[in-house]
Design a protein around this motif. Sequence first.
Motif, PDB file in Angstrom:
ATOM      1  N   ILE A 112       0.100   6.511   7.614  1.00  0.00           N
ATOM      2  CA  ILE A 112      -0.906   7.405   8.199  1.00  0.00           C
ATOM      3  C   ILE A 112      -2.305   7.015   7.741  1.00  0.00           C
ATOM      4  N   LEU A 113      -2.442   6.733   6.431  1.00  0.00           N
ATOM      5  CA  LEU A 113      -3.745   6.345   5.896  1.00  0.00           C
ATOM      6  C   LEU A 113      -4.217   5.007   6.469  1.00  0.00           C
ATOM      7  N   LYS A 163       9.031   7.842  15.509  1.00  0.00           N
ATOM      8  CA  LYS A 163       9.361   7.460  14.145  1.00  0.00           C
ATOM      9  C   LYS A 163       8.455   8.199  13.170  1.00  0.00           C
ATOM     10  N   GLN A 164       9.047   8.764  12.161  1.00  0.00           N
ATOM     11  CA  GLN A 164       8.282   9.487  11.157  1.00  0.00           C
ATOM     12  C   GLN A 164       7.516   8.498  10.282  1.00  0.00           C
ATOM     13  N   LYS A 165       6.213   8.734  10.165  1.00  0.00           N
ATOM     14  CA  LYS A 165       5.372   7.845   9.365  1.00  0.00           C
ATOM     15  C   LYS A 165       5.202   8.397   7.962  1.00  0.00           C
ATOM     16  N   SER A 196      -7.541   4.451   8.606  1.00  0.00           N
ATOM     17  CA  SER A 196      -8.525   3.455   8.197  1.00  0.00           C
ATOM     18  C   SER A 196      -8.821   2.476   9.334  1.00  0.00           C
ATOM     19  N   GLY A 197      -7.769   2.069  10.058  1.00  0.00           N
ATOM     20  CA  GLY A 197      -7.969   1.155  11.190  1.00  0.00           C
ATOM     21  C   GLY A 197      -8.799   1.794  12.288  1.00  0.00           C
ATOM     22  N   ASN A 198      -8.521   3.078  12.586  1.00  0.00           N
ATOM     23  CA  ASN A 198      -9.299   3.785  13.608  1.00  0.00           C
ATOM     24  C   ASN A 198     -10.760   3.928  13.191  1.00  0.00           C
ATOM     25  N   LEU A 199     -10.965   4.206  11.911  1.00  0.00           N
ATOM     26  CA  LEU A 199     -12.332   4.361  11.405  1.00  0.00           C
ATOM     27  C   LEU A 199     -13.102   3.042  11.511  1.00  0.00           C
ATOM     28  N   ASN A 200     -12.449   1.935  11.196  1.00  0.00           N
ATOM     29  CA  ASN A 200     -13.092   0.615  11.314  1.00  0.00           C
ATOM     30  C   ASN A 200     -13.455   0.307  12.763  1.00  0.00           C
ATOM     31  N   SER A 201     -12.579   0.685  13.680  1.00  0.00           N
ATOM     32  CA  SER A 201     -12.853   0.464  15.105  1.00  0.00           C
ATOM     33  C   SER A 201     -14.075   1.253  15.554  1.00  0.00           C
ATOM     34  N   VAL A 202     -14.154   2.524  15.117  1.00  0.00           N
ATOM     35  CA  VAL A 202     -15.296   3.364  15.463  1.00  0.00           C
ATOM     36  C   VAL A 202     -16.593   2.771  14.906  1.00  0.00           C
TER      37      VAL A 202
END
Length: 406
Positions: A374-375, A367-369, A379-385
């Motif tokens: 995407i942002l 599915k095209q985002k 942001s979710g990945n950055l919070n996890s890191v």
Amino acid sequence: MAEEDRMVKMEVDYSDTVAKLIPECETLAADNKLNEAIDKLLVLEKQTRGAGDAISSSKVLVCIVSLCYKVQDWTLLKEHVTTLCKKRGHFKLAVTKMVQRCCEMVPEIEDKERKMDLIEILRTVTEGKIYVENERARVTRTLAAIYEKDDEREKAAKVLQELQVETFGTMEKKEKVEFILEQMRLCFETKDYIRTQIISKNYHEIYDTSSVKQDEQKWKEALQRVVLYLILSEYDNEQSDMLARIKTDTNLSKLPYYQNVLMCFDTAELLNWSILKKVYSQHLKSGPGEPASPLDKEENWDVLQMRVVEHNIRVLAKYYTRISVQHFADLLHLDSKEAEKRLCEQVVKGTVTAKIDRLDGIICFTKQKDTEQILNAWSGNLNSVMDLIGNVNHLITKERMVHQVS
């Protein structure tokens, strides 16, 4: 406010002077003294323009171009048509009358090159001027007819498509419809299928007019064309929106075959081209005494087949995340090479999002985002890191404290 749009009060009436001078100038032109005649007329034109006498100014301008045409001096004719339209403070009425007189000359000119020159001059001087938009449209249609006669249909279609006659406020509805139908005809004869959606809109405007809706035969013909051109047009948000609006029209139920074929493209189910053509081929063509249908031409059935393939690709993209190339091709009733080609076309257009693994022979639909998704993911990945870094920091600090105590 522009110079040509301002209201000017007539200070001096030059009607008697004009009535006296015009016959004199006609006599001079007949005696091969055209330049002398035009010089006198230009002086009077300036006086009438300065005095605000629009009617007399119109007569002078018409006389100038008429004399040039009468003695066949094409150079002077083109020169004065151009310069008189550029005069400071000219009157709309005067320019309109002059342009109308020149338009009358066009069908009378037998020499093709001279006719084309005059048409191009008229198209140039009328460009962007609403008060002569009808005249511009008519000479443009004449130009398109010349191109078509010379087997240059692409040029004919291009110049005619420049006209947005549906926005013309002073053109009669009948003439508007004739222009739109001519645009449609040339569009299909040049195989410009990208514009079929525009054609469908034009027919929908015709269908929505009160005079057409009062005549059952006319609205049926118009609605039939709306449906046919709509299913022949390429899929996009606008086409999808129009399809959704047309399917709710209560009159569509009185055209069962057209309603059914339209609904085929509104369902998330695979279409079988062979069955569809067998069922609808006779019903979607024009009958005896009926206006021509776009599906009277076999080449347009090829376009419809392409639209069926594109519809099926969108359906497969909706239900599958991974599918083998061979199975994908079988469902589309195409060979693998052709199926890949059609899929790539849809990916390039942005209709579906997919990747092909040729080594394993697998197609992956994703599915095209949009930008916001995407942002949010970033942001979710950055919070996890950051959470992981915090946990690691806590464990290191704890280990140090334990080591110091021991």
